[in-house]
Scaffold this motif. Structure first.
Motif, PDB file in Angstrom:
ATOM      1  N   GLU A   1     -41.611 -70.408  98.498  1.00  0.00           N
ATOM      2  CA  GLU A   1     -41.511 -71.039  99.825  1.00  0.00           C
ATOM      3  C   GLU A   1     -40.055 -71.193 100.248  1.00  0.00           C
ATOM      4  O   GLU A   1     -39.708 -70.949 101.406  1.00  0.00           O
ATOM      5  N   LYS A   2     -39.180 -71.568  99.317  1.00  0.00           N
ATOM      6  CA  LYS A   2     -37.753 -71.702  99.630  1.00  0.00           C
ATOM      7  C   LYS A   2     -37.139 -70.342  99.976  1.00  0.00           C
ATOM      8  O   LYS A   2     -36.312 -70.241 100.887  1.00  0.00           O
TER       9      LYS A   2
ATOM     10  N   ALA B   1     -31.107 -69.536  98.318  1.00  0.00           N
ATOM     11  CA  ALA B   1     -32.217 -70.412  98.706  1.00  0.00           C
ATOM     12  C   ALA B   1     -32.073 -71.813  98.127  1.00  0.00           C
ATOM     13  O   ALA B   1     -32.918 -72.683  98.372  1.00  0.00           O
ATOM     14  N   GLY B   2     -31.047 -72.047  97.324  1.00  0.00           N
ATOM     15  CA  GLY B   2     -30.831 -73.370  96.746  1.00  0.00           C
ATOM     16  C   GLY B   2     -31.678 -73.636  95.515  1.00  0.00           C
ATOM     17  O   GLY B   2     -31.871 -74.795  95.127  1.00  0.00           O
ATOM     18  N   ILE B   3     -32.149 -72.607  94.871  1.00  0.00           N
ATOM     19  CA  ILE B   3     -32.961 -72.766  93.653  1.00  0.00           C
ATOM     20  C   ILE B   3     -32.006 -72.719  92.465  1.00  0.00           C
ATOM     21  O   ILE B   3     -31.342 -71.715  92.222  1.00  0.00           O
ATOM     22  N   THR B   4     -31.953 -73.818  91.728  1.00  0.00           N
ATOM     23  CA  THR B   4     -30.994 -73.916  90.624  1.00  0.00           C
ATOM     24  C   THR B   4     -31.642 -73.723  89.255  1.00  0.00           C
ATOM     25  O   THR B   4     -30.944 -73.539  88.261  1.00  0.00           O
ATOM     26  N   LYS B   5     -32.961 -73.765  89.210  1.00  0.00           N
ATOM     27  CA  LYS B   5     -33.664 -73.667  87.932  1.00  0.00           C
ATOM     28  C   LYS B   5     -34.777 -72.618  88.069  1.00  0.00           C
ATOM     29  O   LYS B   5     -35.504 -72.595  89.058  1.00  0.00           O
ATOM     30  N   LEU B   6     -34.897 -71.769  87.059  1.00  0.00           N
ATOM     31  CA  LEU B   6     -35.965 -70.766  87.089  1.00  0.00           C
ATOM     32  C   LEU B   6     -37.323 -71.460  87.006  1.00  0.00           C
ATOM     33  O   LEU B   6     -37.494 -72.419  86.238  1.00  0.00           O
ATOM     34  N   PRO B   7     -38.305 -70.989  87.772  1.00  0.00           N
ATOM     35  CA  PRO B   7     -39.648 -71.589  87.716  1.00  0.00           C
ATOM     36  C   PRO B   7     -40.268 -71.415  86.329  1.00  0.00           C
ATOM     37  O   PRO B   7     -40.165 -70.349  85.736  1.00  0.00           O
TER      38      PRO B   7
ATOM     39  N   GLU C   1     -44.117 -74.409  90.375  1.00  0.00           N
ATOM     40  CA  GLU C   1     -42.688 -74.212  90.599  1.00  0.00           C
ATOM     41  C   GLU C   1     -42.424 -72.827  91.198  1.00  0.00           C
ATOM     42  O   GLU C   1     -41.532 -72.656  92.032  1.00  0.00           O
ATOM     43  N   LEU C   2     -43.202 -71.834  90.785  1.00  0.00           N
ATOM     44  CA  LEU C   2     -43.054 -70.491  91.351  1.00  0.00           C
ATOM     45  C   LEU C   2     -43.416 -70.484  92.832  1.00  0.00           C
ATOM     46  O   LEU C   2     -42.715 -69.888  93.652  1.00  0.00           O
TER      47      LEU C   2
END
Length: 194
Positions: free
Chosen positions: A184-185, A167-173, A178-179
């Motif tokens: 959504e991603k 999903a392109g998430i590079t950092k943990l919420p 951010e969550l």
């Protein structure tokens, strides 16, 4: 094993709550004007909860509490329609002395403390045993604590790093916003996030 320890913790908290809440007050004065020779009065403390798994333990604690304090307990366990029955008893002016609301948070008690139907309990010794941050979380809008926790549990969110990468998430919420953005991603790639 976990269930056994949960029961032990709940039982200990209830015993502490009962002991602190039911410490006999000073005897009322009799006709002669002093309270020293007032007749002993048998009191009964009503307890109402919905956890039928703890019915036997609650009855045993009641017997122990009576032996210790001389105060009887009358326990009613109602597993279904608990909240409805409690609301009906409230409307009839017959709230139990100690009861489990069956729900969480401020809304669970607000209607009762705003109408003077429950009393603050923040002076109970049990709160000295709990983390101060946790205790502050029990405080109501008016600054008082009206409930004694009967258990605690940890909760968290597990995540799949492969899906995060996809999903392109590079950092943990780290925050709720951010969550939500991460969810959504993840939804956008066709995966149900929760």
């Amino acid at each position: 094993m976990k269930s056994k320890w949960s029961k032990v913790v709940i039982c200990l908290l209830v015993v502490m709550m009962l002991t602190a809440a039911c410490t006999p007050s000073a005897p009322e004065a009799n006709e002669s004007g002093n309270g020293n020779d007032a007749p002993a009065e048998t009191r009964t403390l009503s307890v109402f909860h919905f956890n039928s798994a703890l019915a036997d333990e609650t009855e045993q604690m009641g017997k122990m509490f009576e032996a210790y304090s001389g105060i009887r307990t009358s326990t009613e366990v109602l597993a279904s329609d608990h909240s409805t029955v409690l609301a009906s008893r409230d409307a009839a002016g017959n709230l139990p002395d100690i009861f489990d609301t069956g729900s969480y948070g401020e809304h669970a008690l607000k209607r009762w403390y705003e109408n003077g139907k429950v009393q603050p309990v923040q002076d109970l010794a049990v709160f000295d045993l709990l983390d101060p941050v946790f205790v502050e979380g029990l405080r109501s809008e008016d600054g008082n604590i009206y409930l004694v926790p009967k258990g605690a549990q940890a909760s968290g969110i597990l995540y799949n790093m492969d899906i995060f990468e996809e999903a392109g998430i590079t950092k943990l919420p780290e925050t709720f916003d951010e969550l939500v953005a991460a969810a959504e991603k993840i939804s956008a790639i066709g995966v149900t996030p929760f």
